[in-house]
Design a protein around this motif. Structure first.
Motif, PDB file in Angstrom:
ATOM      1  N   LYS A  24       0.847  -1.188   0.000  1.00 23.18           N
ATOM      2  CA  LYS A  24       0.000   0.000   0.000  1.00 23.18           C
ATOM      3  C   LYS A  24       0.882   1.239   0.000  1.00 23.18           C
ATOM      4  CE  LYS A  24      -3.666   2.014   2.823  1.00 23.18           C
ATOM      5  NZ  LYS A  24      -4.479   1.794   4.027  1.00 23.18           N
ATOM      6  N   VAL A  25       0.489   2.243  -0.766  1.00 21.41           N
ATOM      7  CA  VAL A  25       1.234   3.497  -0.802  1.00 21.41           C
ATOM      8  C   VAL A  25       0.323   4.610  -0.273  1.00 21.41           C
ATOM      9  CG1 VAL A  25       0.647   4.027  -3.210  1.00 21.41           C
ATOM     10  CG2 VAL A  25       2.682   5.004  -2.203  1.00 21.41           C
ATOM     11  N   ILE A  26       0.884   5.456   0.599  1.00 20.48           N
ATOM     12  CA  ILE A  26       0.110   6.566   1.143  1.00 20.48           C
ATOM     13  C   ILE A  26       0.577   7.865   0.495  1.00 20.48           C
ATOM     14  CG2 ILE A  26      -0.337   5.412   3.340  1.00 20.48           C
ATOM     15  CD1 ILE A  26       1.820   7.212   4.599  1.00 20.48           C
ATOM     16  N   GLY A  27      -0.265   8.853   0.555  1.00 20.45           N
ATOM     17  CA  GLY A  27       0.072  10.156  -0.001  1.00 20.45           C
ATOM     18  C   GLY A  27       0.716  11.056   1.036  1.00 20.45           C
ATOM     19  N   CYS A  28       1.023  12.257   0.636  1.00 23.42           N
ATOM     20  CA  CYS A  28       1.599  13.246   1.540  1.00 23.42           C
ATOM     21  C   CYS A  28       1.199  14.631   1.057  1.00 23.42           C
ATOM     22  CB  CYS A  28       3.112  13.106   1.628  1.00 23.42           C
ATOM     23  SG  CYS A  28       3.958  13.231   0.047  1.00 23.42           S
ATOM     24  N   LYS A  29       1.396  15.615   1.909  1.00 22.88           N
ATOM     25  CA  LYS A  29       1.081  16.989   1.527  1.00 22.88           C
ATOM     26  C   LYS A  29       1.965  17.944   2.309  1.00 22.88           C
ATOM     27  CE  LYS A  29      -2.571  17.858   4.866  1.00 22.88           C
ATOM     28  NZ  LYS A  29      -3.916  18.375   5.053  1.00 22.88           N
ATOM     29  N   LEU A  56      -3.955   4.820   7.029  1.00 19.59           N
ATOM     30  CA  LEU A  56      -3.412   3.602   7.629  1.00 19.59           C
ATOM     31  C   LEU A  56      -4.422   2.984   8.589  1.00 19.59           C
ATOM     32  CD1 LEU A  56       0.177   4.911   8.451  1.00 19.59           C
ATOM     33  CD2 LEU A  56      -0.510   3.521   6.518  1.00 19.59           C
ATOM     34  N   GLN A  57      -4.479   1.661   8.627  1.00 26.94           N
ATOM     35  CA  GLN A  57      -5.438   0.965   9.481  1.00 26.94           C
ATOM     36  C   GLN A  57      -4.702   0.229  10.595  1.00 26.94           C
ATOM     37  OE1 GLN A  57      -7.610  -1.577   6.833  1.00 26.94           O
ATOM     38  NE2 GLN A  57      -8.885   0.080   6.059  1.00 26.94           N
ATOM     39  N   GLU A  58      -5.164   0.437  11.828  1.00 25.70           N
ATOM     40  CA  GLU A  58      -4.552  -0.216  12.982  1.00 25.70           C
ATOM     41  C   GLU A  58      -4.692  -1.735  12.861  1.00 25.70           C
ATOM     42  OE1 GLU A  58      -4.522  -0.019  17.848  1.00 25.70           O
ATOM     43  OE2 GLU A  58      -6.123   0.969  16.753  1.00 25.70           O
ATOM     44  N   GLY A  59      -3.617  -2.433  13.180  1.00 28.82           N
ATOM     45  CA  GLY A  59      -3.604  -3.886  13.105  1.00 28.82           C
ATOM     46  C   GLY A  59      -3.205  -4.422  11.739  1.00 28.82           C
ATOM     47  N   ILE A  60      -3.321  -3.583  10.711  1.00 28.95           N
ATOM     48  CA  ILE A  60      -2.942  -3.992   9.357  1.00 28.95           C
ATOM     49  C   ILE A  60      -1.665  -3.271   8.935  1.00 28.95           C
ATOM     50  CG2 ILE A  60      -3.632  -3.991   6.926  1.00 28.95           C
ATOM     51  CD1 ILE A  60      -6.563  -4.166   7.945  1.00 28.95           C
ATOM     52  N   ASP A  61      -1.708  -1.940   8.980  1.00 29.36           N
ATOM     53  CA  ASP A  61      -0.572  -1.134   8.546  1.00 29.36           C
ATOM     54  C   ASP A  61       0.372  -0.766   9.693  1.00 29.36           C
ATOM     55  OD1 ASP A  61      -1.500  -0.989   5.835  1.00 29.36           O
ATOM     56  OD2 ASP A  61      -2.990   0.468   6.516  1.00 29.36           O
ATOM     57  N   TYR A  62      -0.123  -0.775  10.916  1.00 30.16           N
ATOM     58  CA  TYR A  62       0.700  -0.472  12.092  1.00 30.16           C
ATOM     59  C   TYR A  62       0.102  -1.164  13.305  1.00 30.16           C
ATOM     60  CZ  TYR A  62      -2.853   2.913  13.528  1.00 30.16           C
ATOM     61  OH  TYR A  62      -4.018   3.500  13.916  1.00 30.16           O
TER      62      TYR A  62
END
Length: 135
Positions: A24-29, A56-62
């Motif tokens: 998964k890729v997240i964005g930024c600003k 981001l989803q707790e338990g999946i991404d962090y």
């Protein structure tokens, strides 16, 4: 913006990599702020790069969240010790203190427009350190 990007590079916040399959890729600003002095005159313009960590989803991404901040009680104890032992107290601000947190999870972030390295649009940032906006 260039100062912020230089801080990121100097602290080795990310590596440029190809996005792994299924990742998964997240964005930024950019978040901009104008700092003023006590008379209201503009002192400095600040730019901060912020990850869109709300995706981001707790338990999946962090798994855990942690932030290196001081508490009021710690500050009060230090102030009491300074007063009791007639010590001098000096304050300092570390611009990049947040960038000292190493990441255990693999987080990938899109490159910024205007800062894309060598025209490689398919390359992403693999974050090594935490930046503002991450969970």
């Amino acid at each position: 913006m260039k100062d912020e990007m230089n801080s990121m590079a100097n602290n080795q916040v990310w590596d440029l990599v190809e996005l792994p399959k299924g990742a998964k890729v997240i964005g930024c600003k950019w978040v901009f702020k104008t700092k003023r002095d006590s008379l209201g005159n503009i002192k400095i313009y600040k730019a901060r790069l912020v990850a869109k960590g709300f995706t981001l989803q707790e338990g999946i991404d962090y798994h855990d969240t942690f932030s290196l901040v001081s508490k009021k009680d710690s500050f009060r104890i230090i102030m009491a010790l300074v007063a009791r032992f007639d010590m001098e107290l000096h304050q300092m601000d570390v611009k990049t203190t947040f960038l000292n947190g190493d990441l255990e999870e693999e987080v990938y972030m899109k490159q910024l427009e205007g800062f894309i390295t060598n025209g490689n649009n398919h390359i992403v940032y693999k974050l090594n350190k935490s930046i503002y906006g991450l969970k």
